[in-house]
Write a protein that holds these residues in place. Sequence first.
Motif, PDB file in Angstrom:
ATOM      1  N   ILE A  19      41.054  40.425  35.080  1.00 45.23           N
ATOM      2  CA  ILE A  19      40.954  39.930  36.456  1.00 45.23           C
ATOM      3  C   ILE A  19      42.190  40.342  37.254  1.00 45.23           C
ATOM      4  N   ALA A  20      43.368  40.174  36.661  1.00 46.77           N
ATOM      5  CA  ALA A  20      44.608  40.578  37.343  1.00 46.77           C
ATOM      6  C   ALA A  20      44.625  42.080  37.589  1.00 46.77           C
ATOM      7  N   ARG A  22      42.070  43.972  38.176  1.00 46.59           N
ATOM      8  CA  ARG A  22      41.177  44.223  39.310  1.00 46.59           C
ATOM      9  C   ARG A  22      41.834  43.795  40.627  1.00 46.59           C
ATOM     10  N   ILE A  23      42.496  42.656  40.634  1.00 47.24           N
ATOM     11  CA  ILE A  23      43.165  42.166  41.841  1.00 47.24           C
ATOM     12  C   ILE A  23      44.253  43.137  42.277  1.00 47.24           C
ATOM     13  N   MET A  24      45.037  43.616  41.312  1.00 44.22           N
ATOM     14  CA  MET A  24      46.170  44.489  41.617  1.00 44.22           C
ATOM     15  C   MET A  24      45.794  45.976  41.627  1.00 44.22           C
ATOM     16  N   LYS A  25      44.509  46.285  41.440  1.00 44.64           N
ATOM     17  CA  LYS A  25      44.019  47.665  41.440  1.00 44.64           C
ATOM     18  C   LYS A  25      44.800  48.555  40.458  1.00 44.64           C
ATOM     19  N   VAL A  67      45.865  34.126  35.216  1.00 42.25           N
ATOM     20  CA  VAL A  67      45.619  35.183  36.196  1.00 42.25           C
ATOM     21  C   VAL A  67      46.763  35.240  37.205  1.00 42.25           C
ATOM     22  N   VAL A  71      49.172  38.473  37.582  1.00 41.42           N
ATOM     23  CA  VAL A  71      49.345  39.175  38.858  1.00 41.42           C
ATOM     24  C   VAL A  71      50.830  39.274  39.197  1.00 41.42           C
ATOM     25  N   TRP A  75      53.069  42.712  39.454  1.00 36.81           N
ATOM     26  CA  TRP A  75      53.863  42.940  40.663  1.00 36.81           C
ATOM     27  C   TRP A  75      55.336  43.155  40.313  1.00 36.81           C
TER      28      TRP A  75
END
Length: 86
Positions: A19-20, A22-25, A67, A71, A75
């Motif tokens: 999930i992370a 996908r969020i952070m591409k 998650v 993320v 980052w």
Amino acid sequence: MEGFGWIMTIILGALAGWIAERIMKSNHTLLLNIVVGIVGALLGNWLFRLLFDATLGGIVGQLIVAVIGAVILIWLVRAISGRSRV
């Protein structure tokens, strides 16, 4: 991820890492998703305890915390390494 067995920790770590990702591409392997998810859960729980003196309970709560932590971890790695993709 307190109170979970090894199998559930790996499953939740993989899901949180995915999930992370996908969020952070990002683009990670399954093994890296598991590691990012588990380390993210540790980071997320530490931050939640630091800020709120508590953490979220249950599988869904721990997934949310993992998650968020994953993320933040992605980052941080990007910020330190100076790379746009991790």
